[in-house]
Design a protein around this motif. Structure first.
Motif, PDB file in Angstrom:
ATOM      1  N   GLY A   1       0.801  -1.221   0.000  1.00 53.49           N
ATOM      2  CA  GLY A   1       0.000   0.000   0.000  1.00 53.49           C
ATOM      3  C   GLY A   1       0.830   1.266   0.000  1.00 53.49           C
ATOM      4  O   GLY A   1       0.285   2.366   0.047  1.00 53.49           O
ATOM      5  N   LEU A   2       2.154   1.140  -0.075  1.00 55.70           N
ATOM      6  CA  LEU A   2       3.047   2.297  -0.083  1.00 55.70           C
ATOM      7  C   LEU A   2       3.384   2.695  -1.517  1.00 55.70           C
ATOM      8  O   LEU A   2       3.423   1.862  -2.406  1.00 55.70           O
ATOM      9  CB  LEU A   2       4.334   1.982   0.679  1.00 55.70           C
ATOM     10  N   THR A   3       3.668   3.962  -1.729  1.00 58.64           N
ATOM     11  CA  THR A   3       3.963   4.473  -3.069  1.00 58.64           C
ATOM     12  C   THR A   3       5.432   4.251  -3.443  1.00 58.64           C
ATOM     13  O   THR A   3       6.282   4.010  -2.576  1.00 58.64           O
ATOM     14  CB  THR A   3       3.677   5.974  -3.145  1.00 58.64           C
ATOM     15  N   ASP A   4       5.723   4.395  -4.738  1.00 54.57           N
ATOM     16  CA  ASP A   4       7.099   4.228  -5.195  1.00 54.57           C
ATOM     17  C   ASP A   4       8.020   5.291  -4.601  1.00 54.57           C
ATOM     18  O   ASP A   4       9.164   5.003  -4.254  1.00 54.57           O
ATOM     19  CB  ASP A   4       7.177   4.222  -6.716  1.00 54.57           C
ATOM     20  N   LYS A   5       7.533   6.515  -4.433  1.00 55.11           N
ATOM     21  CA  LYS A   5       8.352   7.561  -3.803  1.00 55.11           C
ATOM     22  C   LYS A   5       8.792   7.140  -2.402  1.00 55.11           C
ATOM     23  O   LYS A   5       9.923   7.372  -1.996  1.00 55.11           O
ATOM     24  CB  LYS A   5       7.581   8.876  -3.706  1.00 55.11           C
ATOM     25  N   TRP A   6       7.877   6.538  -1.658  1.00 58.26           N
ATOM     26  CA  TRP A   6       8.186   6.108  -0.300  1.00 58.26           C
ATOM     27  C   TRP A   6       9.276   5.037  -0.310  1.00 58.26           C
ATOM     28  O   TRP A   6      10.202   5.080   0.486  1.00 58.26           O
ATOM     29  CB  TRP A   6       6.917   5.596   0.367  1.00 58.26           C
ATOM     30  N   PHE A   7       9.171   4.080  -1.239  1.00 56.29           N
ATOM     31  CA  PHE A   7      10.180   3.024  -1.306  1.00 56.29           C
ATOM     32  C   PHE A   7      11.550   3.574  -1.664  1.00 56.29           C
ATOM     33  O   PHE A   7      12.550   3.163  -1.087  1.00 56.29           O
ATOM     34  CB  PHE A   7       9.771   1.927  -2.288  1.00 56.29           C
ATOM     35  N   TYR A   8      11.602   4.492  -2.617  1.00 54.98           N
ATOM     36  CA  TYR A   8      12.902   5.044  -2.987  1.00 54.98           C
ATOM     37  C   TYR A   8      13.508   5.861  -1.844  1.00 54.98           C
ATOM     38  O   TYR A   8      14.723   5.874  -1.671  1.00 54.98           O
ATOM     39  CB  TYR A   8      12.816   5.836  -4.286  1.00 54.98           C
ATOM     40  N   LYS A   9      12.684   6.485  -1.026  1.00 51.80           N
ATOM     41  CA  LYS A   9      13.205   7.165   0.167  1.00 51.80           C
ATOM     42  C   LYS A   9      13.756   6.152   1.160  1.00 51.80           C
ATOM     43  O   LYS A   9      14.834   6.345   1.725  1.00 51.80           O
ATOM     44  CB  LYS A   9      12.116   8.013   0.830  1.00 51.80           C
ATOM     45  N   LEU A  10      13.031   5.062   1.382  1.00 52.68           N
ATOM     46  CA  LEU A  10      13.511   4.018   2.285  1.00 52.68           C
ATOM     47  C   LEU A  10      14.824   3.417   1.791  1.00 52.68           C
ATOM     48  O   LEU A  10      15.732   3.156   2.589  1.00 52.68           O
ATOM     49  CB  LEU A  10      12.455   2.914   2.436  1.00 52.68           C
ATOM     50  N   ILE A  11      14.941   3.196   0.484  1.00 56.66           N
ATOM     51  CA  ILE A  11      16.179   2.660  -0.082  1.00 56.66           C
ATOM     52  C   ILE A  11      17.319   3.647   0.152  1.00 56.66           C
ATOM     53  O   ILE A  11      18.406   3.264   0.593  1.00 56.66           O
ATOM     54  CB  ILE A  11      16.008   2.371  -1.592  1.00 56.66           C
ATOM     55  N   LYS A  12      17.075   4.916  -0.122  1.00 56.65           N
ATOM     56  CA  LYS A  12      18.092   5.957   0.076  1.00 56.65           C
ATOM     57  C   LYS A  12      18.550   5.999   1.528  1.00 56.65           C
ATOM     58  O   LYS A  12      19.731   6.186   1.807  1.00 56.65           O
ATOM     59  CB  LYS A  12      17.520   7.313  -0.340  1.00 56.65           C
ATOM     60  N   ASP A  13      17.612   5.801   2.458  1.00 61.85           N
ATOM     61  CA  ASP A  13      17.929   5.831   3.886  1.00 61.85           C
ATOM     62  C   ASP A  13      18.476   4.502   4.401  1.00 61.85           C
ATOM     63  O   ASP A  13      18.761   4.367   5.588  1.00 61.85           O
ATOM     64  CB  ASP A  13      16.685   6.209   4.693  1.00 61.85           C
ATOM     65  N   GLY A  14      18.598   3.502   3.516  1.00 62.49           N
ATOM     66  CA  GLY A  14      19.136   2.201   3.908  1.00 62.49           C
ATOM     67  C   GLY A  14      18.146   1.351   4.687  1.00 62.49           C
ATOM     68  O   GLY A  14      18.552   0.436   5.411  1.00 62.49           O
ATOM     69  N   LEU A  15      16.854   1.627   4.546  1.00 58.52           N
ATOM     70  CA  LEU A  15      15.831   0.934   5.320  1.00 58.52           C
ATOM     71  C   LEU A  15      15.016  -0.068   4.502  1.00 58.52           C
ATOM     72  O   LEU A  15      14.066  -0.660   5.020  1.00 58.52           O
ATOM     73  CB  LEU A  15      14.890   1.957   5.958  1.00 58.52           C
ATOM     74  N   PHE A  16      15.378  -0.242   3.240  1.00 59.64           N
ATOM     75  CA  PHE A  16      14.676  -1.179   2.363  1.00 59.64           C
ATOM     76  C   PHE A  16      15.710  -1.786   1.426  1.00 59.64           C
ATOM     77  O   PHE A  16      16.668  -1.115   1.047  1.00 59.64           O
ATOM     78  CB  PHE A  16      13.596  -0.441   1.556  1.00 59.64           C
TER      79      PHE A  16
END
Length: 55
Positions: free
Chosen positions: A9-24
């Motif tokens: 249910g999360l958006t692609d923007k949210w995932f790319y932020k998590l990846i950038k922050d090392g959380l995904f």
């Protein structure tokens, strides 16, 4: 990316932020496309659930 959106249910923007922050987990790049191993996404989600339920 549609799989991630439907599964969480999360958006692609949210995932790319998590990846950038090392959380995904980082994606596997196939040309210009990004893909994720289903097992890594499921593990990430299960860990988030466990973290939210622990004190």
């Amino acid at each position: 990316m549609r799989y991630l959106w439907r599964f969480t249910g999360l958006t692609d923007k949210w995932f790319y932020k998590l990846i950038k922050d090392g959380l995904f987990p980082k994606p596997i790049k196939l040309g210009r496309s990004s893909r994720w191993r289903q097992s890594e996404v499921e593990d990430w989600l299960l860990q988030r659930i466990a973290d939210s339920r622990s004190g």
